[in-house]
Scaffold this motif. Structure first.
Motif, PDB file in Angstrom:
ATOM      1  N   PRO A 132      98.778  80.832 149.401  1.00  0.00           N
ATOM      2  CA  PRO A 132      97.625  81.218 150.243  1.00  0.00           C
ATOM      3  C   PRO A 132      96.295  80.596 149.776  1.00  0.00           C
ATOM      4  N   GLY A 133      95.596  79.871 150.623  1.00  0.00           N
ATOM      5  CA  GLY A 133      94.250  79.312 150.451  1.00  0.00           C
ATOM      6  C   GLY A 133      94.263  77.826 149.581  1.00  0.00           C
ATOM      7  N   THR A 134      95.428  77.292 149.734  1.00  0.00           N
ATOM      8  CA  THR A 134      95.454  76.037 149.227  1.00  0.00           C
ATOM      9  C   THR A 134      95.814  74.862 150.524  1.00  0.00           C
ATOM     10  N   ALA A 135      95.494  73.848 150.365  1.00  0.00           N
ATOM     11  CA  ALA A 135      95.464  72.695 151.448  1.00  0.00           C
ATOM     12  C   ALA A 135      95.960  71.633 150.841  1.00  0.00           C
ATOM     13  N   LEU A 136      96.826  70.762 151.889  1.00  0.00           N
ATOM     14  CA  LEU A 136      97.559  69.609 151.556  1.00  0.00           C
ATOM     15  C   LEU A 136      96.451  68.431 151.895  1.00  0.00           C
ATOM     16  N   ARG A 137      95.965  67.540 151.186  1.00  0.00           N
ATOM     17  CA  ARG A 137      95.034  66.530 151.113  1.00  0.00           C
ATOM     18  C   ARG A 137      95.777  65.171 151.410  1.00  0.00           C
ATOM     19  N   PRO A 138      94.960  64.272 152.002  1.00  0.00           N
ATOM     20  CA  PRO A 138      95.677  63.113 152.168  1.00  0.00           C
ATOM     21  C   PRO A 138      96.414  62.175 151.150  1.00  0.00           C
TER      22      PRO A 138
END
Length: 283
Positions: free
Chosen positions: A112-118
């Motif tokens: 939780p709390g992590t995101a996938l960047r380009p």
């Protein structure tokens, strides 16, 4: 003035031991995989036995944490050993080393709390393209004219180690000595599977010596060194050092198998390592 910190030396020791895993697994390809996994993991757990004999709390972990440890140690090594005997080992080893990239790509899903960047997406595409280069380059190698199904467990082992590494962040912190419990339970499970599912075999003294090396090194001491490095050093710097592992492992495997370094192998290795570095920089 010290050139390397203690944590860096611990990390380098683990990397050096892990670099030998594929070569040892290839040399023991005639040993049934459950037997090899079980014997090596039990031997690898030996360094922590004196600790638990003195204090039972050294292996005291919740059932969920123990299950996660068994999933990681047993699942990863069993699938890797399967891959090394059913696909060209150099290429299968490279595919297995998608796991550092897998940690980056799977983090938004499992943590939780992590995101996938380009940049993560670009790194993933580059890494999987590198795996495709390795797999396609293996066609015609060692008599294989089509897709070697051993690449499937190689991908599976990469997924297991990446997900295990991420899920350890979601369980309560555990002492380094508990890795011995993970290895012992995993080894006993593998030996039970050997008795039930595999034919009985007789191993030579050389085989047992290699199994002992495998257990005491990449399936034993390496985990203790790595955990100690992460607990005392900068995880970012240690993570960058881990990118040496596929390069060292592939180089040693080429020497052991006597295969030349082809352009395809070099390209696949460069793409996979570059993808892992790119993904880490975007984290």
């Amino acid at each position: 003035m010290r050139l390397f910190s203690a944590s860096t030396l611990h990390a380098l020791a683990a990397i050096a031991l892990w670099a030998s895993l594929a070569s040892l697994g290839t040399a023991l390809a005639h040993v049934p995989p459950f037997l090899l996994t079980g014997a090596a993991l039990i031997i690898g757990s030996l360094p922590s036995w004196p600790l638990v004999l003195r204090d039972r709390r050294a292996w005291a972990v919740p059932p969920r944490t123990l299950a996660l440890g068994v999933y990681g140690l047993f699942g990863f090594h069993f699938l890797l050993f399967i891959a090394l005997r059913h696909a060209p080992p150099v290429e299968a080893n490279l595919v297995n080393y998608l796991w550092p990239l897998g940690m980056v790509v799977l983090a938004p899903v499992l943590l939780p709390g992590t995101a996938l960047r380009p940049l993560h997406v670009v790194a993933a595409l580059l890494g999987f393209a590198g795996a495709a280069v390795a797999i396609l380059g293996a066609r015609g190698t060692g008599g294989a004219t089509g897709f070697a199904w051993g690449f499937v467990p190689a991908l599976g082992s990469a997924f297991i180690w990446a997900s295990y590494s991420l899920w350890t962040k979601r369980v309560p912190a555990f002492p380094t000595s508990a890795i011995g419990a993970f290895g012992l339970v995993s080894g006993l499970l593998a030996l039970a599977c050997h008795v039930l599912l595999e034919p009985a075999v007789s191993l030579s003294a050389r085989d047992w010596a290699l199994v002992a090396l495998c257990g005491l090194g990449p399936l034993g001491a390496a985990f203790f060194f790595w955990d100690r490095a992460l607990k005392t050093g900068d995880a970012r710097q240690i993570g960058i050092l881990s990118y040496l592992t596929p390069l060292l492992s592939t180089t040693l495997l080429l020497l052991v198998t006597g295969r030349p370094l082809t352009g395809g192998i070099a390209l696949a290795a460069a793409m996979i390592v570059s993808a892992a570095v790119m993904g880490a920089r975007a984290r």
